[in-house]
Design an enzyme around this catalytic site. Structure first.
Site, PDB file in Angstrom:
ATOM      1  N   SER A  67     -13.724   3.319  49.360  1.00 27.54           N
ATOM      2  CA  SER A  67     -12.575   3.564  48.726  1.00 27.54           C
ATOM      3  C   SER A  67     -12.622   4.416  47.335  1.00 27.54           C
ATOM      4  CB  SER A  67     -12.262   2.027  48.343  1.00 27.54           C
ATOM      5  OG  SER A  67     -10.534   1.963  48.245  1.00 27.54           O
ATOM      6  N   ASP A  70      -5.686   3.932  50.482  1.00 23.90           N
ATOM      7  CA  ASP A  70      -4.923   2.697  50.627  1.00 23.90           C
ATOM      8  C   ASP A  70      -4.349   2.327  49.197  1.00 23.90           C
ATOM      9  OD1 ASP A  70      -7.380   1.983  49.190  1.00 23.90           O
ATOM     10  OD2 ASP A  70      -7.762   0.098  50.167  1.00 23.90           O
TER      11      ASP A  70
END
EC number: 5.4.2.10
Length: 445
Positions: free
Chosen positions: A102, A244
């Site tokens: 991430s 995300d």
């Protein structure tokens, strides 16, 4: 062996904590769990990754583990985490695996597993997989029962068709700067926004395996602020390494964080009759200003622990339609099973076009209280957080704040950090009190 799964899958420095051997074992154990929980039959797993260099090694290891236990691996290549979640359902796969850390620095990597339909695993399933890792692979299939590797050539196009549903009006005439963090959105992010009609200026969209999240993306907004001002853009949207998350800046270069984005989207959905139970789900990290704005609009706020998995659990439990985090994880279950930065960006721009209002005007419905967040690196998170000196510092800060602010001490679920957050009526008090508590944490850790 300590617990492998954190708040967002398995993470660590690639080739140190997160080795090829561990990735292989996780792939095999996940396949074994699937076999034991679903019975006989050929099974399929979607496998994707972000572009960091170690992803190639870990992808190969995970796929080896899956196929060694008879699971076919549907390889989708470099795509955002929410794309892997969506494609798990779209391909009717049994589960999905995303290899990404991430927003973490390039040397880190991670493995995130999605169950059927692209939903995150519950604790019991994670515990079962961990026990299978510890036990070893057991019997392996041979011959035609070994899994195969299939490249999904249409994966990106399928995902782009999916995210286009988030845009209910054309974005013609809107100029947006998109910071892709040299990450998983570098190709599909600009394509999605252009397909919707926006004029797109892309920055940090040239991944080389080493530059992901390097002074760019949603954790480093200086570049996108400068680009928005330089190009006279209507807004900028910044994603993290696996896309995300979505944070935004308005035409003045001012931050519109996840809290403000949730307020904008909640009001839009309430107006359209799409905000289920007139409820927004967020975490304890959300600014008090969000709560005040929602109270004024007649929107209920449900609060969870920090981490999008807890937001997702509450959304599913209450059948709610919007939730998220200040960090930019925004979840709309009607448009996906997990947070999707590109979907969030499209919804935000759709609201701007539909109302004719600037992002600054839309975001002004929330007045942010001064909030200071300090990340303190520690050796032992539990020991530092429980230290009497730290508790004393927190007590002193809470006494001074009274009912005009709040303080939150939270160990990170993915890094050796304790996060100290203070909200107060003025900036000086927030900085001073946060620093005093952070100093106590540092000394204790």
């Amino acid at each position: 062996m300590g617990r492998l799964f954190g708040t967002d899958g398995v993470r660590g420095v690639a080739n140190r904590e997160l080795t090829a051997e561990l990735a292989l074992a996780l792939g095999a154990a996940t396949a074994q769990h699937l076999a034991s929980s679903t019975g006989p039959g050929r099974r399929v797993a979607v496998v994707g990754r972000d572009p960091r260099a170690s992803g190639e090694m870990l992808e190969a290891a995970v796929i080896a583990g899956l196929t060694s236990q008879g699971v076919d691996a549907l390889r989708v290549g470099v795509l955002p985490t929410p794309a892997v979640a969506y494609l798990t359902g779209a391909y009717d796969a049994d589960f999905g695996v995303m290899i990404s850390a991430s927003h973490n620095p390039m040397p880190d990597n991670g493995i995130k597993i999605f169950g059927p339909g692209g939903h995150k695993l519950d604790d019991a399933t994670e515990n079962r997989i961990e026990s299978l890792v510890a036990a070893g692979p057991g019997l392996r299939p041979v011959g035609s029962e070994i899994g195969r590797v299939i490249d999904a050539e249409d994966a990106a196009d399928r995902y782009l068709r999916h995210v286009s549903k988030a845009c209910t009006t054309r974005l013609d005439g809107l100029t947006v700067v998109v910071d892709c963090a040299h990450g998983a959105a570098s190709e599909v992010g600009p394509r999605a926004y252009r397909a919707a009609g926006a004029r797109v200026i892309e920055i940090n969209a040239d991944p080389n395996g080493l530059n992901i999240n390097d002074d760019c993306g949603s954790t480093h907004l200086e570049a996108i602020r400068a680009a928005v001002l330089a190009h006279g853009a209507d807004l900028g949207v910044a994603h993290d390494g696996d896309a995300d998350r979505c944070l935004a800046v308005d035409a003045n270069g001012d931050l519109v964080d996840g809290d403000a984005i949730m307020v904008v989207l909640a009001l839009a959905m309430q107006e359209a009759g799409e905000l289920a139970s007139d409820t927004l789900v967020t975490t304890v990290m959300s600014n008090l200003g969000l709560h005040l704005a929602m109270r004024e609009a007649g929107v209920n706020v449900r609060t969870t622990g920090v981490g999008d998995r807890y937001v997702l659990e509450e959304l599913r439990a209450g059948d709610y339609s919007l939730g998220g985090e200040q960090s930019g994880h925004i979840v709309m279950p009607g448009l996906g099973s997990t947070g999707d930065g590109i979907v969030t960006g499209l919804r935000l721009m759709t609201r701007m076009v539909a109302t004719g209002a600037s992002l600054a005007a839309l975001a002004s419905r929330m007045q942010t209280l001064p909030q200071v967040l300090i990340n303190v690196q520690v050796t032992d998170k539990a020991t530092a957080a429980a230290a009497p000196s730290v508790q004393a510092a927190v007590d002193r800060a809470e006494t001074e704040l009274g009912d005009t602010g709040r303080i939150l001490l939270r160990p990170s679920g993915t890094e050796p950090l304790i996060r100290v957050m203070v909200e107060a009526a003025d900036e000086e008090a927030a900085h001073r009190l946060a620093t005093s508590v952070a100093d106590a944490v540092s000394a204790a850790g």
